[in-house]
Design an enzyme around this catalytic site. Structure first.
Site, mmCIF file in Angstrom:
data_model
loop_
_atom_site.group_PDB
_atom_site.id
_atom_site.type_symbol
_atom_site.label_atom_id
_atom_site.label_comp_id
_atom_site.label_asym_id
_atom_site.label_seq_id
_atom_site.Cartn_x
_atom_site.Cartn_y
_atom_site.Cartn_z
ATOM 1 C CB ALA A 26 -1.041 0.122 1.409
ATOM 2 N N GLY A 43 0.757 -5.130 0.753
ATOM 3 C CA GLY A 43 -0.693 -5.112 -0.555
ATOM 4 C C GLY A 43 -0.189 -5.823 -1.933
ATOM 5 C CD GLU A 74 1.452 -5.834 5.204
ATOM 6 O OE1 GLU A 74 2.048 -6.953 5.367
ATOM 7 O OE2 GLU A 74 0.592 -6.083 4.119
ATOM 8 C CD GLU A 115 -2.820 -7.645 2.008
ATOM 9 O OE1 GLU A 115 -2.398 -6.657 2.190
ATOM 10 O OE2 GLU A 115 -3.501 -8.147 3.171
HETATM 11 N N1 T1G Z 1 4.606 3.480 -0.126
HETATM 12 C C1 T1G Z 1 5.351 4.715 -0.088
HETATM 13 N N2 T1G Z 1 6.440 5.025 -0.430
HETATM 14 C C2 T1G Z 1 7.447 3.698 -0.520
HETATM 15 C C3 T1G Z 1 7.049 2.526 -0.157
HETATM 16 C C4 T1G Z 1 5.338 2.278 0.313
HETATM 17 N N3 T1G Z 1 5.018 1.374 0.531
HETATM 18 N N4 T1G Z 1 7.980 1.769 -0.023
HETATM 19 C C5 T1G Z 1 8.950 2.438 -0.441
HETATM 20 N N5 T1G Z 1 8.585 3.754 -0.665
HETATM 21 C C6 T1G Z 1 9.473 4.943 -0.800
HETATM 22 C C7 T1G Z 1 10.524 5.229 -0.138
HETATM 23 O O1 T1G Z 1 10.051 5.978 1.075
HETATM 24 C C8 T1G Z 1 11.777 5.960 -0.625
HETATM 25 O O2 T1G Z 1 11.137 7.081 -1.029
HETATM 26 C C9 T1G Z 1 11.323 5.084 -2.058
HETATM 27 O O3 T1G Z 1 10.175 4.493 -1.948
HETATM 28 C C10 T1G Z 1 12.362 3.809 -2.438
HETATM 29 O O4 T1G Z 1 12.376 3.183 -1.070
HETATM 30 C C11 T1G Z 1 -3.014 -3.054 2.955
HETATM 31 C C12 T1G Z 1 -1.433 -1.980 4.723
HETATM 32 C C13 T1G Z 1 10.374 -1.839 -1.577
HETATM 33 C C14 T1G Z 1 12.296 -3.043 -0.082
HETATM 34 O O5 T1G Z 1 6.162 -2.258 4.220
HETATM 35 O O6 T1G Z 1 10.473 -2.282 2.141
HETATM 36 O O7 T1G Z 1 0.863 -3.175 2.298
HETATM 37 O O8 T1G Z 1 13.119 8.438 0.076
HETATM 38 O O9 T1G Z 1 14.911 3.651 -0.231
HETATM 39 O O10 T1G Z 1 15.968 0.339 -0.444
HETATM 40 O O11 T1G Z 1 -1.899 -5.159 3.802
HETATM 41 O O12 T1G Z 1 11.262 0.364 0.088
HETATM 42 O O13 T1G Z 1 13.224 7.937 -2.515
HETATM 43 O O14 T1G Z 1 11.576 9.500 -1.147
HETATM 44 O O15 T1G Z 1 13.399 1.709 0.800
HETATM 45 O O16 T1G Z 1 15.270 -0.312 -2.898
HETATM 46 C C15 T1G Z 1 3.649 -2.702 2.970
HETATM 47 C C16 T1G Z 1 8.079 -0.884 2.383
HETATM 48 C C17 T1G Z 1 3.205 -1.377 3.158
HETATM 49 C C18 T1G Z 1 7.236 -1.968 1.894
HETATM 50 C C19 T1G Z 1 12.615 -1.229 -1.599
HETATM 51 N N6 T1G Z 1 4.908 -2.586 2.301
HETATM 52 N N7 T1G Z 1 9.359 -0.766 1.511
HETATM 53 O O17 T1G Z 1 13.734 -0.828 -0.731
HETATM 54 O O18 T1G Z 1 14.153 1.648 -1.535
HETATM 55 S S1 T1G Z 1 1.787 -1.651 4.172
HETATM 56 C C20 T1G Z 1 6.202 -2.251 2.974
HETATM 57 C C21 T1G Z 1 10.062 -1.216 1.516
HETATM 58 C C22 T1G Z 1 0.503 -2.659 3.307
HETATM 59 C C23 T1G Z 1 -1.545 -3.847 3.254
HETATM 60 C C24 T1G Z 1 -0.656 -3.015 4.229
HETATM 61 C C25 T1G Z 1 11.390 -0.780 0.398
HETATM 62 C C26 T1G Z 1 11.484 -1.953 -0.712
HETATM 63 P P1 T1G Z 1 12.282 8.265 -1.109
HETATM 64 P P2 T1G Z 1 13.776 2.517 -0.400
HETATM 65 P P3 T1G Z 1 14.983 0.132 -1.345
#
Ligand code: T1G
Length: 683
Positions: free
Chosen positions: A62, A101, A124, A104
């Site tokens: 998400a 997500g 999450e 999912e």
């Molecule tokens: N949403 C918005 N921005 C995100 C994002 C996300 N999910 N993931 C990364 N970014 C932005 C991050 O802030 C950075 O921004 C840029 O992308 C590069 O990220 C309904 C509720 C995918 C492994 O927890 O683990 O789904 O600093 O530096 O090292 O059940 O990003 O460049 O402006 O980390 O190559 C669940 C979180 C969400 C994954 C890539 N998903 N992201 O790592 O790059 S909750 C997560 C990561 C959800 C549902 C629920 C990592 C990555 P900026 P980065 P990276």
């Protein structure tokens, strides 16, 4: 360019997401996916659908930036339900990291094809949440309860190969053939009479019972202590087993919303963005060039030098490590090999990787072998005179353009830099012990450190897997400077009648992995103690003179049995009481509340002083230091976020309440000003 585009490949509709940088499931993406499924449903020429993503990864979850804002339709659960209800088979083509997500969405698809290098996960819980779009209900039905619990409660992704082994993906393909293979797979299943629908499967959850969950809770007790999300994750999976799908989804939604609206998830989302913000260096010219680091020199093959060397060796960067004597050099190299072989024995790296790393390590007794290094890091004795002598020699030997770094924990980097002819090339790289394990790296910029040197070290930190925070020069930089007032108050509390076990318990209950007196026993009470100069003047003298050394000899603030189980030491407590009596300190019963306030509020105050002085770039950097260097409980967000949560006025009032007992403490003007205006540190 719309976030979602569709195109036909014969009778297969290809739906592609292009929402850089990680294809987060923003409102535009969700709307595009819903429209694409409707398009497929309405087109009799379309027999099957492939959902793919452009760029580096399939949906990574998400869009976290939407959290806390008014929700925008369509919600992700509805989009996934539409995919699953599609009359035409939908195939997910997964590359990069299908997370949260994103996974999912893939679970709502009927089939999942993964590139061999892909990873799949439900992280999450690391944001203080749980999968809130059906993941806790569909994943157990696809892979079984125990693999689902492991993925959901740890939040750790699994490689595509393991995903295939547990039935999460239907086929593994070569990375560069993913889309073609997914289209072929879709065409091949298009005419089947029925397609697998995760939400209606029951075979994989059959047999899971209360004992399954009890065993899992027991095995993960440490993970569950104080942190709400993991337990909620387990309850959601229990609902998948105990309830019909629709009721299970309702339970998941209720648990999700409770977490989303709670403080712990806000804290963890704060840390998610704080970690990324820490890598940004304010005021650095955008065109700052970084320097190539092809060879690293390490001075000192002791615990720190060896641990530091491993970071570069593991990243494939050749290292030359220098010692004064052959025996010390051999010992240091042997310990590096032993550490790698221990990792290999645990399956964390292959034997080949061990040999590759060791093959990149050269040992020498001669500084001249550092001449062609691009970066030299000294990890010698923590004494300014020795550091200055070493840097003088490095300055004369190491090639121009190289970076000269000190691993000092406290000392003045500017004074060290002044011992060279190139202060612009000198920087602090403060690793935390054990340096091959701890994620935190404090990058200490001297007054004359060049922007290119600073930018290079920040980029290098990411390359070696460290979480780096930039600090200015002061005694103890950010982390250790804030540790000092906590230690001072911990010792004062002992003198006033608190028991070591009470002080430790209060921090353990707050969520720290250990308290200050457990830490002292672990490090050794006699670190830096000189028997020849000991004269009973300090409490440490008295404890060491009595033979108490901590864990190493089973006697410290605690007594340790052969299994290192600890019980409070009556001997230590008697020495403390006697020492306090002789000092004339009034003994009293001290509440847990006072202990917590006396330990943590001065840390927050020191953090505010660090901000006032420009030592740290931002409050969230301080949170990242304490999370990754000292085990501050993540679900409270770090010292500065935690202070925001309880209110800066509460912190000021607490400091004023205990002021008479903390005469050394100077209250930060920034803290008082923010408190007076009802403001926070983190904005
Ligand atoms: N949403 C918005 N921005 C995100 C994002 C996300 N999910 N993931 C990364 N970014 C932005 C991050 O802030 C950075 O921004 C840029 O992308 C590069 O990220 C309904 C509720 C995918 C492994 O927890 O683990 O789904 O600093 O530096 O090292 O059940 O990003 O460049 O402006 O980390 O190559 C669940 C979180 C969400 C994954 C890539 N998903 N992201 O790592 O790059 S909750 C997560 C990561 C959800 C549902 C629920 C990592 C990555 P900026 P980065 P990276």
């Amino acid at each position: 360019m719309p976030a979602i585009t569709t195109r036909r490949d014969g009778d297969v509709l290809i739906v592609t997401s292009d929402n850089p940088p990680v294809n987060a499931l923003s409102a535009d993406v969700r709307q595009g996916l819903a429209a694409a499924i409707a398009e497929a449903e309405g087109d009799p020429q379309v027999k099957a659908v492939v959902i793919a993503a452009a760029g580096r990864t399939f949906f990574a979850g998400a869009d976290i930036t939407e959290f806390g804002k008014p929700p925008r339709e369509p919600g992700l659960p509805a989009v996934i339900d539409a995919i699953e209800a599609s009359g035409k088979p939908v195939v997910a083509a997964i590359h990069g990291t299908a997370l949260g997500g994103g996974l999912e969405v893939a679970l709502g698809c009927h089939y999942r094809i993964a590139a061999a290098s892909a990873k799949l996960g439900l992280p999450e819980v690391k944001l203080g949440l749980l999968p809130g779009a059906g993941g806790t209900q569909r994943l157990p039905r696809v892979v079984g309860v125990e693999p689902a619990l492991a993925m959901i409660v740890t939040g750790d992704p699994i490689p595509a190969k393991k995903a295939a082994a547990i039935g999460l993906v239907d086929a593994l393909v070569a990375d560069d053939l993913l889309l073609a293979e997914a289209i072929a797979f879709a065409r091949a299943v298009a005419d089947k009479d029925a397609h697998p629908v995760a939400s209606t499967r029951a075979d994989r959850i059959a047999g899971a019972d209360a004992a399954t969950f009890a065993a899992f809770r027991k095995a993960n007790a440490r993970r569950l202590k104080g942190f709400e999300a993991p337990e909620a994750c387990i309850q959601a999976v229990e609902a998948a087993v105990a309830l019909p799908y629709a009721e299970g989804v309702a339970k998941e939604r209720a648990l999700f919303l409770k977490l989303m609206n709670g403080t712990q998830s806000r804290a963890l989302r704060h840390l998610f963005f704080a970690e990324r913000a820490a890598a940004k260096i304010d005021g650095l010219p955008a065109d700052t060039q970084t320097l190539p680091i092809a060879k690293v020199g390490i001075l000192g093959a002791g615990t720190m030098g060896g641990g530091i060397a491993m970071n570069f060796l593991t990243a494939g960067i050749p290292v030359t490590i220098i010692e004064r004597e052959q025996a010390a050099l051999d010992r240091g190299i042997a310990i590096i090999r032993k550490n790698y072989e221990a990792s290999a024995a645990k399956g964390r790296m292959t034997a080949e990787a061990v040999e590759k790393a060791m093959g990149n390590l050269a040992g020498s007794l001669d500084y001249a072998d550092l001449a062609d290094c691009d970066l030299v890091i000294e990890a010698v004795f923590e004494l300014m005179e020795i550091k200055k002598e070493v840097f003088g020699r490095l300055d004369a030997i190491v090639k121009q353009g190289a970076i000269l770094a000190t691993n000092t924990s406290y000392l003045d980097v500017d004074e060290i830099a002044a011992a060279t002819s190139r202060p612009e090339a000198v920087i602090g790289l403060h690793f935390f012990s054990p340096a091959n394990v701890m994620k935190l790296l404090e990058i200490v910029r001297g007054a004359k450190t060049a922007p290119a040197v600073l930018a290079t070290c920040m980029g290098l930190a990411r390359r070696i897997g460290k979480i780096a925070v930039v600090s200015g020069v002061c005694h103890g930089f950010i982390g250790n400077r804030m540790l000092s007032p906590r230690q001072r108050e911990a010792n004062a509390l002992l003198m006033e009648g608190a028991r070591p076990v009470d002080v430790d318990r209060v921090l353990l209950d707050f969520g720290f992995p250990m308290g200050p007196f457990q830490m002292a026993d672990l490090a050794g009470l006699d670190i830096g103690w000189d028997p020849a100069k000991s004269n009973g003047e300090t409490l440490r003298d008295r404890l060491c003179e009595a033979g108490l050394r901590g864990q190493k000899n089973g006697r410290g603030f605690y007594d340790y049995d052969a299994s290192r189980n600890r019980t409070p030491s009556a001997e230590a407590e008697a020495i403390i009481a006697d020492f306090a009596a002789k000092a004339g300190t009034e003994q009293r019963s001290i509440s847990d509340e006072e202990i917590l306030e006396r330990l943590l509020y001065p840390m927050v105050n020191e953090g505010a002083l660090i901000l006032e002085e420009g030592i740290a770039q931002r409050a969230s950097d301080i949170d990242i230091v304490w999370l990754n260097g000292y085990g501050w409980p993540a679900w409270t967000g770090g010292p500065m976020f935690w202070a925001d949560t309880i209110g800066l006025d509460t912190v000021v009032a607490g400091l004023e309440k205990h002021a008479a007992r903390m005469p050394a403490l100077r209250v930060s003007e920034l803290l008082k000003a923010r408190a007076a205006k009802g403001e926070t540190f983190n904005g």
